[in-house]
Design a protein around this motif. Structure first.
Motif, PDB file in Angstrom:
ATOM      1  N   PRO A 279      30.104  20.424  17.396  1.00  0.00           N
ATOM      2  CA  PRO A 279      31.204  20.563  18.368  1.00  0.00           C
ATOM      3  C   PRO A 279      32.087  19.314  18.414  1.00  0.00           C
ATOM      4  CG  PRO A 279      29.099  21.234  19.338  1.00  0.00           C
ATOM      5  CD  PRO A 279      28.776  20.588  18.024  1.00  0.00           C
ATOM      6  N   ASP A 280      33.329  19.515  18.805  1.00  0.00           N
ATOM      7  CA  ASP A 280      34.258  18.391  18.932  1.00  0.00           C
ATOM      8  C   ASP A 280      33.740  17.343  19.908  1.00  0.00           C
ATOM      9  OD1 ASP A 280      35.967  19.572  17.136  1.00  0.00           O
ATOM     10  OD2 ASP A 280      37.291  20.430  18.665  1.00  0.00           O
ATOM     11  N   ALA A 281      33.011  17.803  20.933  1.00  0.00           N
ATOM     12  CA  ALA A 281      32.487  16.866  21.920  1.00  0.00           C
ATOM     13  C   ALA A 281      31.532  15.868  21.278  1.00  0.00           C
ATOM     14  CB  ALA A 281      31.773  17.628  23.037  1.00  0.00           C
ATOM     15  N   ALA A 282      30.760  16.328  20.297  1.00  0.00           N
ATOM     16  CA  ALA A 282      29.831  15.428  19.597  1.00  0.00           C
ATOM     17  C   ALA A 282      30.599  14.397  18.795  1.00  0.00           C
ATOM     18  CB  ALA A 282      28.913  16.243  18.692  1.00  0.00           C
ATOM     19  N   LEU A 283      31.675  14.818  18.130  1.00  0.00           N
ATOM     20  CA  LEU A 283      32.483  13.882  17.348  1.00  0.00           C
ATOM     21  C   LEU A 283      33.174  12.867  18.243  1.00  0.00           C
ATOM     22  CD1 LEU A 283      34.121  16.356  14.787  1.00  0.00           C
ATOM     23  CD2 LEU A 283      32.086  14.947  14.477  1.00  0.00           C
ATOM     24  N   ASP A 284      33.657  13.346  19.396  1.00  0.00           N
ATOM     25  CA  ASP A 284      34.312  12.432  20.334  1.00  0.00           C
ATOM     26  C   ASP A 284      33.328  11.372  20.825  1.00  0.00           C
ATOM     27  OD1 ASP A 284      36.647  13.858  20.074  1.00  0.00           O
ATOM     28  OD2 ASP A 284      36.325  15.061  21.887  1.00  0.00           O
ATOM     29  N   GLU A 285      32.113  11.802  21.119  1.00  0.00           N
ATOM     30  CA  GLU A 285      31.097  10.859  21.589  1.00  0.00           C
ATOM     31  C   GLU A 285      30.711   9.877  20.483  1.00  0.00           C
ATOM     32  OE1 GLU A 285      26.590  10.922  23.527  1.00  0.00           O
ATOM     33  OE2 GLU A 285      27.764  12.779  23.376  1.00  0.00           O
ATOM     34  N   LEU A 286      30.515  10.415  19.271  1.00  0.00           N
ATOM     35  CA  LEU A 286      30.152   9.568  18.137  1.00  0.00           C
ATOM     36  C   LEU A 286      31.212   8.501  17.872  1.00  0.00           C
ATOM     37  CD1 LEU A 286      28.597  11.986  15.501  1.00  0.00           C
ATOM     38  CD2 LEU A 286      27.683   9.748  16.124  1.00  0.00           C
TER      39      LEU A 286
ATOM     40  N   TYR B 125      22.766  18.395  20.502  1.00  0.00           N
ATOM     41  CA  TYR B 125      23.527  19.182  19.526  1.00  0.00           C
ATOM     42  C   TYR B 125      22.606  19.626  18.391  1.00  0.00           C
ATOM     43  CZ  TYR B 125      27.332  16.934  22.068  1.00  0.00           C
ATOM     44  OH  TYR B 125      28.172  16.474  23.054  1.00  0.00           O
ATOM     45  N   PRO B 126      21.971  20.795  18.528  1.00  0.00           N
ATOM     46  CA  PRO B 126      21.011  21.283  17.529  1.00  0.00           C
ATOM     47  C   PRO B 126      21.598  21.396  16.116  1.00  0.00           C
ATOM     48  CG  PRO B 126      20.901  22.602  19.511  1.00  0.00           C
ATOM     49  CD  PRO B 126      22.098  21.722  19.659  1.00  0.00           C
ATOM     50  N   ARG B 127      22.918  21.567  16.009  1.00  0.00           N
ATOM     51  CA  ARG B 127      23.519  21.680  14.675  1.00  0.00           C
ATOM     52  C   ARG B 127      23.258  20.416  13.839  1.00  0.00           C
ATOM     53  NH1 ARG B 127      25.122  25.747  11.287  1.00  0.00           N
ATOM     54  NH2 ARG B 127      25.852  24.627   9.453  1.00  0.00           N
ATOM     55  N   LEU B 128      23.188  19.275  14.495  1.00  0.00           N
ATOM     56  CA  LEU B 128      22.881  18.034  13.794  1.00  0.00           C
ATOM     57  C   LEU B 128      21.515  18.105  13.135  1.00  0.00           C
ATOM     58  CD1 LEU B 128      24.057  15.170  16.190  1.00  0.00           C
ATOM     59  CD2 LEU B 128      24.671  15.407  13.789  1.00  0.00           C
ATOM     60  N   LEU B 129      20.546  18.669  13.839  1.00  0.00           N
ATOM     61  CA  LEU B 129      19.193  18.789  13.292  1.00  0.00           C
ATOM     62  C   LEU B 129      19.182  19.736  12.099  1.00  0.00           C
ATOM     63  CD1 LEU B 129      16.276  17.915  13.627  1.00  0.00           C
ATOM     64  CD2 LEU B 129      15.937  19.827  15.216  1.00  0.00           C
TER      65      LEU B 129
ATOM     66  N   GLN C 118      19.509  10.960  21.095  1.00  0.00           N
ATOM     67  CA  GLN C 118      20.187  11.670  22.176  1.00  0.00           C
ATOM     68  C   GLN C 118      21.069  12.787  21.629  1.00  0.00           C
ATOM     69  OE1 GLN C 118      22.300   8.809  24.574  1.00  0.00           O
ATOM     70  NE2 GLN C 118      20.506   7.486  24.794  1.00  0.00           N
ATOM     71  N   LEU C 119      21.791  12.479  20.564  1.00  0.00           N
ATOM     72  CA  LEU C 119      22.674  13.487  19.966  1.00  0.00           C
ATOM     73  C   LEU C 119      21.879  14.653  19.387  1.00  0.00           C
ATOM     74  CD1 LEU C 119      25.174  11.047  18.223  1.00  0.00           C
ATOM     75  CD2 LEU C 119      25.757  12.659  20.050  1.00  0.00           C
ATOM     76  N   LEU C 120      20.734  14.365  18.759  1.00  0.00           N
ATOM     77  CA  LEU C 120      19.907  15.431  18.204  1.00  0.00           C
ATOM     78  C   LEU C 120      19.432  16.390  19.291  1.00  0.00           C
ATOM     79  CD1 LEU C 120      17.671  13.541  15.588  1.00  0.00           C
ATOM     80  CD2 LEU C 120      19.489  15.179  15.105  1.00  0.00           C
ATOM     81  N   ARG C 121      19.109  15.851  20.450  1.00  0.00           N
ATOM     82  CA  ARG C 121      18.645  16.706  21.548  1.00  0.00           C
ATOM     83  C   ARG C 121      19.773  17.576  22.097  1.00  0.00           C
ATOM     84  NH1 ARG C 121      15.354  12.106  22.901  1.00  0.00           N
ATOM     85  NH2 ARG C 121      16.998  11.281  24.255  1.00  0.00           N
TER      86      ARG C 121
END
Length: 232
Positions: A17-24, A119-123, A114-117
């Protein structure tokens, strides 16, 4: 290109998700290296993985008997150093050296967890990356156990495919010296020279001043896997 767009190109971050990229984009730390600089040193403690955004790095490992082996190259965009971040020991399993000017984005373990928990797509992406590496290593073990021609074919065709995927100009020109090849397949100069001359006579490769030129990559992939070389 924005940092979010740069991150989206990385295989670890496909379809997140875009939210994950924004956080990263707010928590990664940029690092730049000149050619020849060491990014990761084998056996050091590793607290961060690296998202390779520009350049090429070489992965090597010193095994028992202090024998160095080049495991391969990684082209941007790629992921480096995730093994230490995932393992309990946190020790780096290999040394990573910049072959060109390199830029990475460092992601530290606490943020990664934290991101893995969240955003499952990362896993899922991480699992796919690791599965591809296991498949590659299995193919490598089979090729290296057969004969030197098979080993060279595996090294050359894999590197060629990497360069095609990375959009490198003249992907058929592999920047490999004789010493590089010896370190990749753990073989003697005499054996490598003999097999390289054979492949050159067959019109599959050409040895140039800048490296090895693949004249017929498809033929390399069709090299018969027959008996091991005599004396090896």
């Amino acid at each position: 290109m924005s940092r979010q767009e740069t991150l989206r190109r990385n295989p670890l971050l496909h379809d997140v998700p875009d939210a994950a990229l924004d956080e990263l984009a707010t928590i990664v730390t940029e690092r730049r290296l000149a050619p020849g600089e060491v990014l990761i040193t084998q056996d050091d403690q590793g607290e961060a993985l690296h998202l390779l955004t520009e350049g090429i790095v070489r992965v090597s490992r010193v095994s028992l008997g202090s024998r160095e082996r080049v495991m391969g190259d990684v082209y941007a965009p790629g992921v480096i150093g995730e093994t230490a971040v995932l393992s309990l020991s946190s020790e780096r399993s290999a040394t990573v050296t910049a072959l060109t000017a390199v830029t990475t984005l460092m992601l530290y373990r606490p943020h990664f967890e934290q991101l893995l928990r969240r955003y499952p797509r990362l896993l899922w992406n991480l699992s796919r990356i690791l599965a591809e590496r296991v498949t590659f290593l299995n193919d490598e073990l089979i090729a290296f156990g057969m004969n030197t021609e098979a080993a060279l074919s595996h090294v050359f065709t894999h590197l060629y495919a990497q360069r095609v995927q990375a959009g490198v100009p003249r992907p058929e020109l592999l920047p490999l010296s004789m010493q590089d090849i010896m370190l990749r397949i753990s073989s003697s100069r005499e054996t490598v020279s003999r097999v390289m001359r054979k492949l050159e006579k067959q019109g599959m490769v050409k040895i140039g001043t800048q490296g090895v030129i693949l004249l017929d990559p498809d033929a390399l992939e069709r090299i018969p896997l027959e008996q091991p070389d005599a004396g090896e």
